[in-house]
Scaffold this active site. Structure first.
Site, PDB file in Angstrom:
ATOM      1  N   HIS A  29     -34.330 -37.648  16.095  1.00  0.00           N
ATOM      2  CA  HIS A  29     -35.311 -36.766  15.410  1.00  0.00           C
ATOM      3  C   HIS A  29     -34.434 -36.531  14.030  1.00  0.00           C
ATOM      4  O   HIS A  29     -34.698 -35.340  13.197  1.00  0.00           O
ATOM      5  CB  HIS A  29     -35.697 -35.479  16.222  1.00  0.00           C
ATOM      6  CG  HIS A  29     -34.407 -34.691  16.524  1.00  0.00           C
ATOM      7  ND1 HIS A  29     -34.275 -33.897  17.736  1.00  0.00           N
ATOM      8  CD2 HIS A  29     -33.149 -34.319  15.962  1.00  0.00           C
ATOM      9  CE1 HIS A  29     -33.220 -33.514  17.805  1.00  0.00           C
ATOM     10  NE2 HIS A  29     -32.582 -33.410  16.889  1.00  0.00           N
TER      11      HIS A  29
ATOM     12  N   HIS B 243     -32.174 -26.419  16.060  1.00  0.00           N
ATOM     13  CA  HIS B 243     -30.877 -26.501  15.322  1.00  0.00           C
ATOM     14  C   HIS B 243     -30.593 -25.253  14.509  1.00  0.00           C
ATOM     15  O   HIS B 243     -30.067 -25.189  13.451  1.00  0.00           O
ATOM     16  CB  HIS B 243     -30.716 -27.670  14.249  1.00  0.00           C
ATOM     17  CG  HIS B 243     -31.310 -28.849  15.077  1.00  0.00           C
ATOM     18  ND1 HIS B 243     -32.424 -29.357  15.360  1.00  0.00           N
ATOM     19  CD2 HIS B 243     -30.246 -29.917  15.608  1.00  0.00           C
ATOM     20  CE1 HIS B 243     -32.590 -30.723  15.996  1.00  0.00           C
ATOM     21  NE2 HIS B 243     -31.290 -30.917  15.987  1.00  0.00           N
TER      22      HIS B 243
END
Ligand code: DHB
Ligand code: FE
Length: 280
Positions: free
Chosen positions: A12, A59
């Site tokens: 990703h 993240h």
């Protein structure tokens, strides 16, 4: 009844999202990477699911380090693309399937997964880059998406065996949802990469290729890879591969691999991507 008809796994990498948004897909560096997704872009037209359960990791874009849930299910009506420092990606809002999300949440808790429910969240590149790679440019995503975030940012991260069991529990949950729904499970992240420290830039092609082979044919072997092995062999961020295990376990047995792609480099990672169909 609802059924899981297929699964997709993909890296990703945020720079892929930027290349996509800035119209750089034909540039020499990016072209071979985007070509690896030509298959899935065609395949998805004939295999558009009603719902994707999208297993990814945030993240510290939306789930900051103040609270770090191990497994967190998106429970909001919808999720906007997160601002990761350069503004929100210009992609459609992600819309949930709340009835299925509620059912999955209940079944997972019954199955002894102490799930965190997220009633408000933005989704970062871990979720939006795979959607762009598979669906291309879109006014709206063509299906509902239930984001399921896994902690890979702060130790202790869940073990491979735990992730495998979660995938199995997702499978059982979907199978018992009474509505007739075509559901796919996607796992995003990986493959080997390390973004900081003295080993920044580490890529382990041999490990990655073996992982792809075992994922297709002997996936349960992979659940015994320890977190220390991921760290040693695939760098600090290679642990993102545990999301692929959850996807694979959710598909059960009798899986056909339709597509496999691997390329080095894309930004700091080895890009991997697979498409599976369930046979039953
Ligand atoms: C990169 C890859 C990731 O998976 C990520 O989350 C952030 C950065 C990279 O290769 O740059
Ligand atoms: Fe990542």
């Amino acid at each position: 009844m609802a059924r899981i008809t297929g699964g997709i796994a993909t890296s990703h990498v945020p720079a892929i999202g930027a290349a996509f948004d800035l119209g750089k897909t034909e540039e020499p560096y990016w072209k071979p990477i985007f070509e690896g997704y030509e298959f899935v872009k065609e395949w998805i037209k004939d295999n558009t699911p009603d719902v994707v359960i999208l297993v990814y990791n945030d993240h510290a874009s939306s789930l900051m380090l103040d609270i770090v849930p191990t497994f967190a299910l998106g429970f909001a009506e919808e999720f906007e693309s997160a601002d990761e420092g350069w503004g929100r990606r210009p992609v459609p809002v992600v819309k949930n399937h709340l009835d299925l999300a509620a059912h999955v949440a209940e079944q997972l808790v019954i199955d002894e997964f102490d799930l965190t429910l997220i009633n408000e969240m933005d989704v970062d590149h871990g979720c939006t880059v795979p959607l762009s790679l598979v669906f291309g440019e879109a006014e709206e995503w063509p299906c509902k998406v239930i984001p399921l975030a896994v902690n890979v940012t702060q130790f202790p991260t869940p073990s491979g065996e735990r992730c495998w069991k979660l995938g199995e529990a997702i499978r059982n949950a979907v199978k018992t949802f009474p509505e007739d729904l075509n559901v796919q499970v996607w796992g995003t992240g990986g493959m080997s990469h390390q973004l900081q420290g003295t080993r920044a830039g580490l890529i382990n092609e041999e490990f990655d290729k073996r992982f792809l082979e075992l994922l297709a044919h002997e996936p349960e072997e992979l659940k015994y890879i320890t977190r220390l092995e991921y760290l040693r062999e695939t760098g600090t961020e290679g642990i993102e591969l545990i999301m692929w295990l959850i996807m694979r376990a959710a598909l059960g047995y009798g899986v056909e691999e339709k597509h496999r792609f691997y390329r080095v480099p894309a930004s700091n990672t080895a890009v991997g991507h697979v498409v599976y169909e369930t046979k039953s």
